[in-house]
Design a protein around this motif. Structure first.
Motif, PDB file in Angstrom:
ATOM      1  N   CYS A 198       0.837  -1.193   0.000  1.00  0.00           N
ATOM      2  CA  CYS A 198       0.000   0.000   0.000  1.00  0.00           C
ATOM      3  C   CYS A 198       0.874   1.246   0.000  1.00  0.00           C
ATOM      4  O   CYS A 198       1.745   1.401   0.860  1.00  0.00           O
ATOM      5  N   ALA A 199       0.641   2.134  -0.969  1.00  0.00           N
ATOM      6  CA  ALA A 199       1.328   3.411  -1.005  1.00  0.00           C
ATOM      7  C   ALA A 199       0.581   4.383  -0.100  1.00  0.00           C
ATOM      8  O   ALA A 199      -0.625   4.595  -0.268  1.00  0.00           O
ATOM      9  N   VAL A 200       1.265   4.959   0.876  1.00  0.00           N
ATOM     10  CA  VAL A 200       0.636   5.849   1.853  1.00  0.00           C
ATOM     11  C   VAL A 200       1.474   7.112   2.020  1.00  0.00           C
ATOM     12  O   VAL A 200       2.666   7.138   1.730  1.00  0.00           O
ATOM     13  N   ARG A 201       0.827   8.155   2.515  1.00  0.00           N
ATOM     14  CA  ARG A 201       1.560   9.404   2.796  1.00  0.00           C
ATOM     15  C   ARG A 201       2.394   9.276   4.058  1.00  0.00           C
ATOM     16  O   ARG A 201       3.503   9.795   4.130  1.00  0.00           O
ATOM     17  N   ARG A 202       1.816   8.597   5.051  1.00  0.00           N
ATOM     18  CA  ARG A 202       2.502   8.441   6.337  1.00  0.00           C
ATOM     19  C   ARG A 202       2.432   6.985   6.768  1.00  0.00           C
ATOM     20  O   ARG A 202       1.408   6.320   6.591  1.00  0.00           O
ATOM     21  N   ALA A 203       3.488   6.481   7.359  1.00  0.00           N
ATOM     22  CA  ALA A 203       3.539   5.085   7.789  1.00  0.00           C
ATOM     23  C   ALA A 203       2.504   4.816   8.874  1.00  0.00           C
ATOM     24  O   ALA A 203       2.173   5.683   9.691  1.00  0.00           O
ATOM     25  N   GLY A 204       1.966   3.588   8.865  1.00  0.00           N
ATOM     26  CA  GLY A 204       1.042   3.159   9.906  1.00  0.00           C
ATOM     27  C   GLY A 204      -0.361   3.683   9.760  1.00  0.00           C
ATOM     28  O   GLY A 204      -1.134   3.673  10.714  1.00  0.00           O
ATOM     29  N   THR A 205      -0.737   4.134   8.561  1.00  0.00           N
ATOM     30  CA  THR A 205      -2.067   4.712   8.375  1.00  0.00           C
ATOM     31  C   THR A 205      -3.025   3.808   7.612  1.00  0.00           C
ATOM     32  O   THR A 205      -4.166   4.190   7.372  1.00  0.00           O
TER      33      THR A 205
END
Length: 319
Positions: free
Chosen positions: A34-41
């Motif tokens: 999953c590509a996310v802006r912030r880790a753990g979201t």
């Protein structure tokens, strides 16, 4: 799903992407990043932090070994966008950001790129009884719809140039657990028992349950006929606003209190209040024809509209 597939998913913290991620997490046939802006979201076991999505985002590491990209991230539609250049802002993410990802995906050997577009590419309203079709000439009317069309055109060019297959899915209004916007507002008003002047609306609108859209996206991952096609999504049932409100009332166990006011009167009043665009979405028709989706993919929406509405209010998955 006939074989093990490696997928990169963008927008995994969003309304559609979040449900996709949850679905894939339960599958032994999927390796998901999953590509996310912030880790753990996100709910993904493996995340790739990209920060901002734009024309300069570096995707090389995230794309290594991926078979399919599902691009659900976007600058979403905003009813009253007050930015100085709305189209320019949409283009940064929805067009240039998408094109950047697609080009890097093609270079990395990704075989299929699934793009979650919007029915707004077709237009804002369809004459009742004349639904939009997947192959009709696009006619977007706002900046968001224009940006989605430009992204589709850019992706088609990449497919032609590189051989990477592109699948475009255009959903109408998506509803389900966590829905926001006008749909959520209507739910809140019905739950409070507020009388609504929407008891005599005879329009026709197509919607798609979140789980139906997820099922269609999953079908497009490896269906041999999906490559380089445009598909419209929908529940296969068109309802008036009045019928929809009654359906929501049944789902929450609280009868909708609807007053039969003619649509023309409501539209006139909305115009006086500067709310014509909102009224058109509630009072106008927007139908989609999913016959191409059914015919080419052998796909049928798993959930009826009634079941889709009921799932909105399951005790474990409330809206």
């Amino acid at each position: 799903m006939v074989s093990f597939v490696k997928i990169l998913l963008t927008g995994a913290t969003g309304f559609v992407g979040g449900r996709l991620a949850s679905h894939f997490a339960r599958s032994d046939a999927i390796s998901l990043v999953c590509a996310v802006r912030r880790a753990g979201t996100s709910v993904c076991g493996e995340e790739f932090v990209i920060g901002e999505l734009n024309a300069t985002t570096e995707w090389t590491e995230a794309l290594i070994g991926q078979d399919v990209v599902i691009h659900a991230a976007a600058r979403v539609h905003i009813m009253q966008d007050e930015t100085e250049d709305p189209l320019g802002e949409y283009r940064k993410i929805n067009v240039r950001g998408t094109l950047n990802l697609a080009r890097q995906a093609a270079r990395a050997g990704v075989r299929r790129f699934i793009f979650i577009s919007s029915i707004k590419v077709n237009g804002e309203h369809s004459p009742r009884g004349f639904p939009f079709t997947a192959d009709a000439a696009p006619a977007p009317e706002d900046a968001y719809g224009i940006s989605k069309l430009e992204a589709e055109e850019a992706l088609s060019a990449v497919a032609t140039e590189t051989g990477m297959e592109v699948v475009i899915i255009r959903p109408p209004l998506v509803y389900g657990p966590g829905v926001k916007g006008n749909f959520a507002t209507l739910i809140e008003l019905l739950e409070k028992g507020v009388p609504l002047p929407l008891g005599a609306i005879h329009n026709k609108r197509s919607l798609v349950a979140l789980d139906n859209l997820v099922d269609l996206i999953v079908t497009c991952i490896d269906h041999p006929k999906a490559g380089n096609q445009v598909f419209l999504a929908g529940d296969g049932e068109d309802v008036s606003t009045t019928e929809l409100l009654r359906g929501i009332g049944n789902a929450i166990g609280r009868p909708a209190r609807l007053i039969p006011v003619p649509a023309a009167v409501l539209m006139f009043g909305a115009g006086l209040l500067g709310k014509k665009a909102v009224a058109q979405r509630v009072l106008g028709s927007l139908q989609v024809d999913i016959s191409k989706t059914r015919r080419m993919l052998g796909w049928e929406p798993p959930l009826s509209l009634e079941e889709g509405l009921r799932r909105c209010f399951d005790s474990e998955r409330s809206c």
